[in-house]
Design an enzyme around this catalytic site. Structure first.
Site, short mmCIF file in Angstrom:
data_model
loop_
_atom_site.label_atom_id
_atom_site.label_comp_id
_atom_site.label_asym_id
_atom_site.label_seq_id
_atom_site.Cartn_x
_atom_site.Cartn_y
_atom_site.Cartn_z
N ALA A 1 -5.14 -0.99 -3.84
CA ALA A 1 -3.91 -0.19 -3.85
C ALA A 1 -3.74 0.61 -5.15
CB ALA A 1 -2.70 -1.09 -3.64
N PHE B 1 0.81 -1.22 0.00
CA PHE B 1 0.00 0.00 0.00
C PHE B 1 0.85 1.28 0.00
CE2 PHE B 1 -3.13 -2.74 2.41
CZ PHE B 1 -4.17 -2.64 1.50
N SER C 1 -1.73 -6.60 -6.80
CA SER C 1 -1.78 -5.43 -5.92
C SER C 1 -2.41 -5.83 -4.59
CB SER C 1 -2.61 -4.31 -6.55
OG SER C 1 -4.00 -4.59 -6.44
N ASP C 2 -2.12 -5.06 -3.56
CA ASP C 2 -2.90 -5.20 -2.35
C ASP C 2 -4.28 -4.59 -2.60
OD1 ASP C 2 -3.63 -5.84 0.24
OD2 ASP C 2 -1.78 -5.09 1.12
N CYS C 3 -5.20 -4.83 -1.66
CA CYS C 3 -6.60 -4.49 -1.88
C CYS C 3 -6.81 -2.99 -2.11
CB CYS C 3 -7.39 -4.95 -0.66
SG CYS C 3 -9.17 -4.94 -0.87
#
Length: 701
Positions: free
Chosen positions: A258, A223, A254-256
């Site tokens: 991001a 993030f 990707s992270d959630c």
């Protein structure tokens, strides 16, 4: 590119290619999923997060495999961090076992359960080095040291994936968060990171390097931003460093959310720009947001992105699916799930891992006598939810065995909760004190609730919450022996409660079989062997600066000298050092030997030490080897862990611990990011923790 992948790529439309980059979470429900299923049939869902219903997984997979044009299966992923249904100790606590083989076994068991239920991808392990206990996510990792972090990162990736990730009992690992997330300012989640590139290479990257070398099929971007550049939009991090330098060949997710957060970072003017930035940086799959779905086609059509960039990402996603074997075995196996989920073997492993993940920090009274009458006090004592800990995936509290449930099978117990975790209510003190007066010994189980540990749960105050310390003070007045079990997902300030107790055990949440594990320790069926993988803080101010491998300074801390690196109103040293952990027995170190005191750069440092069990119980000891580079062109840590081993030593006997450390592993990355092996004097320190060691010199020529 395999023939299958090449064939699919040749047939795919632009829309179908975009669909392969979407990790969607649209809330499938069996009765109301026709709209979502239509997206699957259109090829607009590539992977799905947080789905744990086997029947729904198969329903969705059928739409993808049998009812879509290309028949590309979906990959279902979830945070299988420390177990799927059978829950093992949280990673921070499990690492305290100093047994990477055990961590590999628990990861493999979690993979068996998840894969049977249709989940073929975990967003784990978290391999961020974390030295600030204010950061809530410290619970997910291996602690403060890059060496042990690398050892356990490798073990957990191998456990999840095995030698063949396509096997029906294996799942894809996804080491995260690339990179430096454990160093967010103030320990506040999602915050910024400023660090030298040398620190990034020397401290942050070793666990990621180990995970890549172990064959991790995916990596998650982070993030935060590093030195002003958001990780999810950093081509230097993801393309140059991760792919080219570390040699990663897999898929980046990707992270959630991001990717759209690049706009919030102020490094993309809108979602179209964020989409372009992330895809060019090498982010292949968009977790949860709609940015890739909505913006890629426009960018391709207007020349903002080349088809080559898109194809490269799609190819990586398809290669990922092929490596996982989901083309051959797309469906969950209900019969297998019923056989392996919460199996007897997995529960036995959960008990084994739990008992080895508890550190004894103070010892006077234990183990308990078999006929001891026990007053069991505290909000942790009979709380099934707390045993699950943070990121407990699909664990069910009803499957957990509390200490109260286990203890009353062993001896006579009077239970009183005493207080809650965070409340100021002291009305339960009287019942707790009355229980204590009727018993031979008090077992008080206190700590930090899982509700204040984990993602988004950074804390400024690391002290015991609520009135738990006051409860212990009241119990102390009974003059009964106090066995204190402290449970926390992060290092906490234990100074006061430590002094009040006769014995202190410390662990994170132990999982499904935690109650039995505590009983095994209390009654001496297992002799505690775990060691802290973090420095236990003395106060809130010093918490993020007490890691053991801090740099040497020109005026190091010296309590006898005022003009040194210190605070005038607080102690800078940790309450307990990294690597600390006691036993019911006593281990003494002697006869440290170095085979050759002068070594060339291509040789191996061979050393040995004698460890005697001078106590009355058989027990296991973790022997730790630290190295100090005495003189270097850049400042170096006071010492660094370079090896460890754990052996059983029978009472009254001595074991020889022997180590081999390549001289090349003593080097470091300098300011120009060159890996340096420098000649000169070194100090070898060997002992049971980072502070209490015996030492010897050697030199490198």
């Amino acid at each position: 590119m395999s023939e299958r992948v090449k064939n699919l790529m040749d047939r795919m439309t632009l829309k179908q290619k975009i669909g392969q980059l979407l990790l969607r979470g649209d809330g499938f429900v069996i009765e109301k999923c026709e709209v979502q299923l239509e997206k699957v049939r259109e090829g607009m869902v590539s992977a799905h997060p947080d789905m744990d219903d086997l029947e729904v997984i198969n329903q969705i997979q059928k739409a993808a495999v049998e009812e879509s044009e290309l028949g590309i299966p979906i990959v279902f992923g979830i945070d299988v961090v420390h177990g799927y249904k059978t829950i093992f100790p949280i990673p921070l606590s499990e690492t305290m076992s100093f047994e990477p083989k055990l961590a590999q076994e628990t990861a493999a068991a979690a993979a068996r359960e998840a894969a049977a239920c249709g989940v073929k991808w975990t967003y784990a392990p978290m391999v961020d080095i974390a030295r600030n206990p204010h950061w809530g996510r410290i619970c997910e990792g291996a602690g403060e040291d890059p060496y042990i972090g690398a050892v356990f990162a490798r073990a957990r990736v191998k456990g999840f994936q095995g030698d063949d990730p396509s096997a029906p009992d294996r799942i894809a690992a996804c080491p995260k968060h690339f990179a430096g997330y454990g160093f967010v300012e103030g320990g506040r989640d999602y915050n910024t990171v400023e660090m030298s590139e040398a620190k990034l290479y020397n401290v942050v990257l070793p666990p990621f390097r180990a995970a890549v070398e172990a064959g991790a099929l995916s990596v998650m971007s982070a993030f935060h931003d590093v030195n002003g550049e958001p990780c999810t939009g950093s081509s230097w991090l993801l393309n140059d460093l991760l792919r080219k330098e570390l040699g990663f060949k897999g898929m980046v997710v990707s992270d959630c959310y991001a990717i759209p957060e690049l706009v919030v970072h102020g490094c993309a003017e809108d979602e179209k720009a964020a989409c372009r930035s992330a895809l060019l940086a090498g982010v292949d799959m968009d977790m949860a947001s709609s940015v890739y779905r909505d913006k890629i086609a426009e960018l391709i059509e207007t020349g903002g992105l080349s088809m080559e960039v898109l194809d490269r990402a799609v190819e990586r996603v398809l290669n990922f699916k092929e490596a996982l074997g989901v083309f051959e075995r797309p469906y969950a196996d209900k019969a297998l799930a019923e056989k392996v989920v919460l199996s007897k073997e997995h529960k036995e492993l959960a008990r084994k891992s739990a008992v080895r993940s508890v550190a004894l920090l103070k010892h006077k009274y234990l183990p308990l006598k078999k006929d001891a009458k026990v007053a069991l006090i505290g909000p942790m004592s009979d709380n099934k939810e707390e045993l699950l800990g943070e990121w407990c995936c699909n664990g069910n509290a009803d499957d957990c065995v509390t200490l109260y449930e286990a203890l009353k099978k062993e001896t006579e117990v009077i239970y009183a909760k005493g207080c809650d975790f965070s409340s100021d209510d002291v009305s339960g003190f009287k019942e707790a004190v009355n229980a204590a007066k009727q018993c031979d010994v008090i077992v008080a189980m206190l700590g930090q609730s899982r509700e204040i540990c984990g993602e988004g749960k950074s804390r400024a105050n690391l002290e015991m919450t609520g009135v738990q310390t006051q409860l212990l003070q009241e119990l102390k007045k009974t003059r009964k022996p106090i066995i204190l079990i402290l449970v926390s997902g992060r290092p906490i300030i234990i100074n006061d409660v430590y002094e009040l107790a006769d014995d202190v055990l410390f662990s994170g949440a132990l999982g499904t079989m935690g109650g039995f594990a505590y009983c095994d320790l209390l009654f001496g069926r297992y002799n505690p062997s775990a060691k802290l993988v973090f420095s236990m803080p003395r106060n809130n101010t010093s918490a993020e600066t007490t890691y053991y491998s801090h740099k040497r300074t020109g005026r190091p801390f010296n309590p006898e000298i005022p003009w040194c690196s210190r605070w005038i109103d607080a102690c800078v040293e940790p309450f307990l050092p990294f690597g600390f952990g006691l036993s019911y027995s006593k281990f003494t170190y002697s006869d440290l030997r170095i085979e050759k005191k002068q070594l060339s750069m291509d040789e191996i440092l061979r050393c040995s030490v004698a460890v005697e069990n001078a106590g009355g119980y058989d027990g296991e000891e973790v022997t730790q080897v630290y190295i100090t580079d005495v003189t270097a062109k850049n400042t170096r840590p006071v010492k660094e862990l370079k090896a460890f081993d754990k052996k059983m030593i029978k009472a009254g006997e001595t074991e020889i611990f022997a180590f081999e450390i390549p001289v090349k592993c003593l080097g470091y990355y300098d300011r120009e990011l060159n890996y340096c092996n420098e000649p000169g004097k070194y100090i070898l320190s060997v002992g049971g923790n980072s502070k209490e060691c015996i030492c010897a010199d050697f030199s490198v020529i």
